[in-house]
Write an enzyme that holds these catalytic residues in place. Sequence first.
Site, mmCIF file in Angstrom:
data_model
loop_
_atom_site.group_PDB
_atom_site.id
_atom_site.type_symbol
_atom_site.label_atom_id
_atom_site.label_comp_id
_atom_site.label_asym_id
_atom_site.label_seq_id
_atom_site.Cartn_x
_atom_site.Cartn_y
_atom_site.Cartn_z
ATOM 1 N N GLY A 1 -0.681 2.099 -3.453
ATOM 2 C CA GLY A 1 0.555 1.835 -4.191
ATOM 3 C C GLY A 1 0.526 0.597 -5.046
ATOM 4 N N HIS B 1 -8.667 -6.447 2.341
ATOM 5 C CA HIS B 1 -8.288 -7.818 2.709
ATOM 6 C C HIS B 1 -9.287 -8.849 2.216
ATOM 7 C CE1 HIS B 1 -6.121 -5.152 5.393
ATOM 8 N NE2 HIS B 1 -5.155 -6.017 5.236
HETATM 9 N N1 GLN Z 1 2.798 0.754 -0.869
HETATM 10 C C1 GLN Z 1 2.616 -0.527 -0.286
HETATM 11 C C2 GLN Z 1 1.589 -1.307 -1.094
HETATM 12 O O1 GLN Z 1 0.705 -0.689 -1.610
HETATM 13 C C3 GLN Z 1 2.125 -0.415 1.149
HETATM 14 C C4 GLN Z 1 1.892 -1.751 1.759
HETATM 15 C C5 GLN Z 1 1.619 -1.728 3.250
HETATM 16 O O2 GLN Z 1 1.112 -0.796 3.790
HETATM 17 N N2 GLN Z 1 1.916 -2.792 3.935
HETATM 18 O O3 GLN Z 1 1.657 -2.518 -1.158
#
Ligand code: GLN
Length: 763
Positions: A441, A703
């Site tokens: 996303g 990450h």
């Molecule tokens: N759609 C969110 C993003 O891509 C999902 C984030 C998450 O899973 N914490 O940032």
Amino acid sequence: MVFTFNLGFPRMGANRKLKRLVENFWSGKVDENTLITDAKKLREEHWLLQKNAGLDHIPSNDFSFYDQVVDHSYAFGVIPARYKNLNPGLETYFAMCRGLQKPGIDVAACKMKKWFNTNYHYIVPEFEPNQQFTLNSTKVIDEYKEAKALGIQTHPVILGPVSYLMLGKPTKDAPQGFKPIQLLDRLLSLYEELLSKLVSAGVTWIQIDEPCLVLDLPSTIKNEYVSAYNALTKVSPQLKILIATYFERIGTNLDFITDTPINAIHIDLIRAPDQLESILRRLPAKVSLSLGLVNGRNIWKTNLEVALAKAQKAIDVLGSECVFIAPSCSLLHSPHSIQSEKKIDNEILNWLSFAVEKIKKIVIISKALNNSVQSVQTELEANRKSIQSHRESARTQNPTVQQKMKALGPDMFRRKFPFHERQLSQRKKLSLPLFPTTTVGSLPQTKDIRTIRAKFKKGEINQTQYDNFIKREIEKCVHFQEEIGIDVLVHGEFERNDMVEFFGENLQGYVFSGNGWVQSYGSRCTKPPIIFGDISRPNPMTVEIIKYAQSLTDKPMKGMLTGPITMLQWSFVRDDQPRKDTAFQLALAIREEVHDLEAAGISVIQIDEPAICEGLPLRKEDWNVYLNWAVDAFLLSSTGVDCSTQIHTHMCYSDFNDIIEAIRCLDADVITIENSRSDLKLLNAFEEHEYTAEIGPGLYDIHSPRVPTKEELKVRLHAIFKYIPKNLIWANPDCGLKTREWPEVEAALKNMTDVAKEFRAIE
Ligand code: GLN
Ligand code: ZN
């Protein structure tokens, strides 16, 4: 005479003072001396504040530069070998917390883990089989003396030996079968040494936290508790020991400690109100009970009348001299004070209480019990009025929402067609290739974006200027995704500061504090939005922007939404109705958004639920009740759409074995998951449970800034074939890319799409 007792004060201080101090030290803006003297001032401020409020038992050693568990490890010499060559003191300490890179040195941080079911993260201790413990720091003693010098007799807080060992993990090269708890005897002698030093310094009460006592424990662990507390209670007849439990009921684990001559137990009567009576029945004579009556994890004012009635019950059984009045847990999990709140209007502000105000409530309860109700008549009256104003306020109630809640029928919780039919119809409509590529996303939130948003919030640029800026960002990212051949595109979430805040700001029933920060890890704090009333969606929230993004491409554009459980988990939640009802209201609002997106021609909609596992109760026997309504909330938000509309969900790292049945019941068409750090073991759960919907097991770890090579992506995708049939696999990174920089993202996603194309060609 009842006593007041506090388990811990939020160490960040007003306006996150500690955050700034520590970060300035890290960046070299202040030196070690300033760090130490300013931290000392902050502790003094907090002790005096509690003393002036009239609190009897004030905690010390609740302060930390980073985390109380890493403090404990450092104090007992539990420092993994990789830090041994660093300078002792703050360099070693902070290296354990955040890693250290300097010429000739490159050490990673210790692992971090969620502190029970809170959003606080602790540094996980690492134990080796021949672990040596040494008293490596005098922090506990020093801070006690510091307070004493101000004329304040505090009770030091330390983590108990059994919980400490249970919260840790064996070092990497420890032999199979080694369990840290085997080190208990050796560790106990150090606790004894520390306790006797504290007694010599003048300590009369100590709070020993044993939060693991609220978990499901094997009965064999009783021996460890008994031997620990038999030993520690022998240290000195002058030392009184309170064992603190919180976040859940203690249940039959009570016996683990009441077979030893401890002096007091603290119980959480907010998370587990029903335990009071059974504990009153089972508590041995002369053991005091600390009643956690003021919620340490939420922000609503305590109903003093209710708290008083509970305290009276305890007094009737135990006598007042054996009763303490306390917050449910350490106030570490509460924001500092409502005094600096400028953003919240007075009506709602009058319903709130943060740490400073909670301390005052605790003192009022004790005065009402010790002196007389009349002595605090004004305060009680004011409390009664504000509770009543909260209860009766029209602002928390929305008849339309309540109507909708009453009208919920069973078909609002199921998809109209079974998965295999949906799959066929979606394949036809979306004409996706094998191993379709997508992302989770968000795309990089660059400095530019953050600067423009800040300017917009300050009114320096207007709505149109801001919207145009965001549109240009969307355009760029759509072109990039088309260029590299992503199959299902995203708009990048550039307009969102945070996945919960964005929706909170667009829903009715939410307010935002200006300063309601709570420590999450180290210097990081979160400011959860506050759900104060019925949730409704006055207007579509994402339709325009997604429609715009879709207009730029012929490929499917995903509608991106945050799911009801994540909205609930990451907010302060109202306490005047069950969490389930709030979750359903959130779900209804999201459902409306889903339907509007579909009507606007969006055929792929993702509803993120990264927090579903976090909501799991601490006791397994409570899991089903939670999972049932959590799944229902997701279903309520995601169903009612056409056969050909594809519903995605995303979950961050979780132990999927625990919740695979629940995941199946979500009945999503596609789930993307974070698993790249776990050797694919997690996928076992999907294989073993014959999960049949489509899955995107993250192909690489987002990450780290490292760009995964094509080779490793191939190996990874290939390895996934072992667990999941090829025609169900999606190719995607393992979480959102918001925290990454564009050059890394471009390279990584290009490699990923290339690999997917190559594999397709072979098949
Ligand atoms: N759609 C969110 C993003 O891509 C999902 C984030 C998450 O899973 N914490 O940032
Ligand atoms: Zn995620």
